[in-house]
Scaffold this motif. Structure first.
Motif, PDB file in Angstrom:
ATOM      1  N   UNK A  17     -14.141 -32.113  -5.467  1.00  9.49           N
ATOM      2  CA  UNK A  17     -12.873 -31.391  -5.383  1.00  9.49           C
ATOM      3  C   UNK A  17     -12.930 -29.996  -6.006  1.00  9.49           C
ATOM      4  N   UNK A  18     -13.660 -29.909  -7.128  1.00  9.48           N
ATOM      5  CA  UNK A  18     -13.709 -28.633  -7.845  1.00  9.48           C
ATOM      6  C   UNK A  18     -14.206 -27.509  -6.944  1.00  9.48           C
ATOM      7  N   UNK A  19     -15.252 -27.806  -6.177  1.00 13.82           N
ATOM      8  CA  UNK A  19     -15.806 -26.760  -5.295  1.00 13.82           C
ATOM      9  C   UNK A  19     -14.889 -26.499  -4.119  1.00 13.82           C
ATOM     10  N   UNK A  20     -14.253 -27.600  -3.632  1.00 19.05           N
ATOM     11  CA  UNK A  20     -13.313 -27.455  -2.517  1.00 19.05           C
ATOM     12  C   UNK A  20     -12.134 -26.596  -2.975  1.00 19.05           C
ATOM     13  N   UNK A  21     -11.711 -26.874  -4.206  1.00 19.83           N
ATOM     14  CA  UNK A  21     -10.537 -26.197  -4.754  1.00 19.83           C
ATOM     15  C   UNK A  21     -10.751 -24.684  -4.855  1.00 19.83           C
ATOM     16  N   UNK A  22     -12.019 -24.299  -4.998  1.00 23.56           N
ATOM     17  CA  UNK A  22     -12.308 -22.877  -5.137  1.00 23.56           C
ATOM     18  C   UNK A  22     -11.847 -22.103  -3.911  1.00 23.56           C
ATOM     19  N   UNK A  58     -16.477 -23.119 -11.330  1.00 23.75           N
ATOM     20  CA  UNK A  58     -16.315 -21.662 -11.246  1.00 23.75           C
ATOM     21  C   UNK A  58     -17.432 -20.955 -12.014  1.00 23.75           C
ATOM     22  N   UNK A  59     -17.795 -21.516 -13.186  1.00 21.51           N
ATOM     23  CA  UNK A  59     -18.875 -20.926 -13.974  1.00 21.51           C
ATOM     24  C   UNK A  59     -20.191 -20.958 -13.194  1.00 21.51           C
ATOM     25  N   UNK A  60     -20.450 -22.055 -12.491  1.00 21.33           N
ATOM     26  CA  UNK A  60     -21.698 -22.175 -11.728  1.00 21.33           C
ATOM     27  C   UNK A  60     -21.703 -21.233 -10.529  1.00 21.33           C
ATOM     28  N   UNK A  61     -20.522 -21.061  -9.921  1.00 16.48           N
ATOM     29  CA  UNK A  61     -20.441 -20.128  -8.783  1.00 16.48           C
ATOM     30  C   UNK A  61     -20.741 -18.707  -9.277  1.00 16.48           C
TER      31      UNK A  61
END
Lengths: 368, 312
Positions: free
Chosen positions: B68-73, B285-288
């Motif tokens: 979800x975290x990546x989708x949420x981005x 977000x930090x990894x992106x």
């Protein structure tokens, strides 16, 4: 035709008037150049010769425009260029360390000046090719500077400075970094290049042999002053100053008293009482203590039936193939060197023997 | 002992020796490896793991796998039918950050290059004093310095007072809590990182090349762009990277000078671990951001190799 005669009917390419340069201020001020008067003629191979620190490089940098004079003016073909920045003087320099652009190819280096002048690409390409051929580096056009030998870099530097067809080419000890054999070749090459291009060359060196070999005229400098300007023969055969005489080749210098002058000729009584006649040249002395000079090759051993000019005790014999130097100690304590072509009879000339020497009178000079 | 036996013994001794050597090497490397593992790899691993978990209600994470975290981005989940709708909020924060960081890099370059050139052309014994002055701000905490900057640029600050006293403006310029303030703050914070590498490459520059440029009919501007800049390129590239990367992830500067209204990536990430209580999204977000930085460095490495092969 001697250099002086060539010069007479030539226009001046570079003239310096009362040119002085002082570095630093107050008590730290160093005068690098002291009221220099100089005319370098068109199409001339002119050499500034002197020991390090004599101001020859400063003079070159003033002509190039890298330094501004403290006093005086410089003119190029009669036009004052004293205040012009280097990029607006049609003068190019071959730097001592070559100063080639490491981020460019050989061809880009050579074409740089023309590119900066805004010449069309076709002209730049043509000239670059011609220059590459002139210095025989056609195969190296695409190389970078770190892929070239010292001699090749030297040629690139030369081609780069010649490409914009400058009115005057300045060369700051360009051969100093090369080994002896390469240097000898480049000396001849530079000389023929100068004749071929017809560009005025101003060459700076501390190597007197180099200066004699290559130059049409030489200016000998010391402590920011030009002592003597003349053809290699003028400088070698007719030195006006003790420093010039000493700096170029070997010379015997004897002290004496000037007794009498008659035009250019002077009668000088040497310390041991011997009277010789010597040429005055530009020397201003008309009486009193003077120094006279004569080259070792103009002194010969007195023959058996001949009256010697001077006699002395043979101290050392130095044989170096083409000639032998015999060092004589005179009665006055002064030393004189006799250069004898080839070897000498070692049975007769032994250290300790008393030997007579003949000075060729027409080659004795009174020094300033 | 036959030759054969001697050879076998020798081989065994060599093998033993090699084992010992390997052991010694492992022991010698152990402290450094432990350190790297503990302070660099481990936190990164935790971040990666967290980014694939589900946020806990009161912060922290619950151990349930989710992307979800990546989708949420990029997308927003519709609250009624669970369908995904593109959401530009986070992307625009990233783009804004990139823009600000690029702007700050350019600004730092424009200010830093002349500074570095000025120092590099000073006499050798004076250069250390100038370099000391450049690094002087590092002696004070960035937070304190940013507060000081706040005092200078606020409405009643030094700049406005001086401009008003001089009669150039009649009412104070609003600089604080704008992009301009963040921009000024970023340049101020990271300028030394631009000056030092450029100085390092200019210091090595052979100034007879500059003279050669003048000699060959190049005026000042042409000498700058045809001779000095190409030769200082490694320093310029290094300086740009050193300013762009920390500028992109800056936290204190946008927080204080941007007033927290104008978010940059750093603030947005910090928010996820604070008020928003969404640790997995913060991690993602930090990894992106990290991926972005790696892309920049990769592009630079590729460009450098291309340059090297052309030069070679």
């Amino acid at each position: 035709m001697t250099g002086t005669e060539i010069a007479r009917d030539r226009k001046a390419a570079v003239s310096a008037r009362a040119l002085s340069k002082t570095f630093g201020q107050g008590e730290f001020a160093v005068t690098a150049l002291d009221s220099v008067e100089l005319d370098i003629f068109e199409n001339e191979f002119f050499t500034l010769l002197g020991p390090s620190g004599c101001g020859k490089t400063t003079l070159l940098r003033l002509i190039a425009g890298f330094e501004l004079p403290t006093h005086g003016s410089i003119a190029l073909q009669g036009q004052d260029i004293t205040d012009k920045p280097p990029h607006r003087r049609p003068i190019n320099t071959v730097f001592q360390n070559y100063a080639l652009f490491p981020h460019m190819t050989v061809a880009e280096n050579i074409g740089f000046g023309l590119r900066m002048l805004g010449k069309p690409a076709a002209e730049i390409r043509q000239t670059t090719e011609r220059m590459l051929a002139l210095v025989q580096l056609e195969a190296m056009a695409g190389r970078r500077m770190d892929q070239l030998s010292g001699g090749q870099q030297q040629r690139v530097a030369l081609a780069r400075a010649l490409a914009p067809a400058p009115k005057v080419l300045l060369l700051d000890e360009p051969l100093a970094a090369l080994d002896l054999k390469l240097r000898k070749n480049m000396q001849l090459e530079l000389k023929s290049l100068q004749a071929e291009t017809g560009i005025t060359f101003v060459f700076v060196t501390h190597d007197q042999e180099e200066a004699l070999t290559m130059s049409d005229r030489i200016a000998v400098m010391k402590s920011g002053k030009i002592l003597q300007t003349g053809t290699p023969r003028d400088i070698y055969d007719r030195p006006t100053h003790r420093f010039v005489a000493d700096f170029i080749g070997d010379i015997n210098i004897l002290e004496g008293t000037l007794e009498h002058t008659d035009g250019d000729l002077a009668r000088v009584r040497l310390k041991d009482g011997t009277r010789v006649s010597a040429h005055l040249g530009t020397a201003s002395a008309r009486s009193g203590e003077v120094s006279v000079a004569i080259r070792p090759e103009n002194v010969r051993l007195a023959g058996a039936a001949e009256a010697p000019t001077l006699t002395g005790v043979l101290e050392t014999i130095v044989y170096f193939g083409a000639a032998t130097n015999l060092h004589l100690r005179l009665g006055t304590g002064e030393e004189i060197v006799v250069r004898n072509p080839g070897a000498v009879d070692e049975g007769r000339y032994q250290p300790g023997a008393t030997i007579g020497a003949v000075l060729q009178p027409e080659l004795i000079r009174v020094l300033e | 002992m036959s030759d054969r036996e001697a050879q076998t013994a020798l081989a065994a001794a060599i093998a033993q020796n090699r084992r010992n050597e390997r052991l010694t090497r492992a022991w010698l490397l152990a402290p450094a490896l432990t350190l790297i593992l503990a302070i660099s790899i481990l936190p990164l691993a935790i971040t990666v793991v967290y980014s694939f978990l589900t946020p806990g209600t009161y912060g922290g994470v619950t151990w349930e796998f989710s992307t979800d975290s990546y989708v949420q981005f990029l997308f927003q989940r519709d609250i009624f039918d669970d369908s995904l709708v593109f959401n530009s909020a986070y992307v625009s924060i990233f783009l804004r950050s990139i823009g600000l960081a690029l702007g700050a890099t350019l600004g730092a370059l424009i200010l830093g290059f002349p500074t570095a050139y000025f120092i590099a052309t000073k006499p050798r014994e004076q250069r250390n004093i100038w370099l000391f002055l450049i690094t002087l701000p590092f002696w004070t905490n960035l937070l304190i310095r940013t507060y000081a900057m706040l005092l200078i640029i606020r409405d009643e600050g030094l700049i406005n007072i001086m401009l008003m006293k001089a009669g150039i403006i009649s009412s104070p310029l609003t600089i604080l809590y704008t992009d301009t303030a963040v921009f000024i703050g970023l340049i101020y914070s990271f300028l030394p990182f631009m000056v030092l590498p450029i100085y390092a490459s200019l210091e090595k520059l052979d100034f007879s090349l500059v003279e050669a440029g003048y000699d060959l009919y190049a005026n000042r501007l042409k000498v700058l762009f045809h001779v000095i800049v190409p030769l200082a390129k490694p320093g310029i590239v290094a300086g740009c990277i050193l300013v762009f990367i920390p500028g992109l992830g800056a936290y204190i500067t946008p927080e204080l000078l941007g007033g927290g209204k104008k978010l940059m990536i750093g603030n947005m990430i910090a928010m996820q671990f604070g008020a928003s209580r969404n640790w997995p999204f913060g991690s993602a977000a930090a990894l992106i951001l990290m991926a972005l930085v790696i892309l920049v460095l990769l592009a630079n490495a590729l460009a450098a190799r291309k340059g090297a092969s052309r030069n070679g």
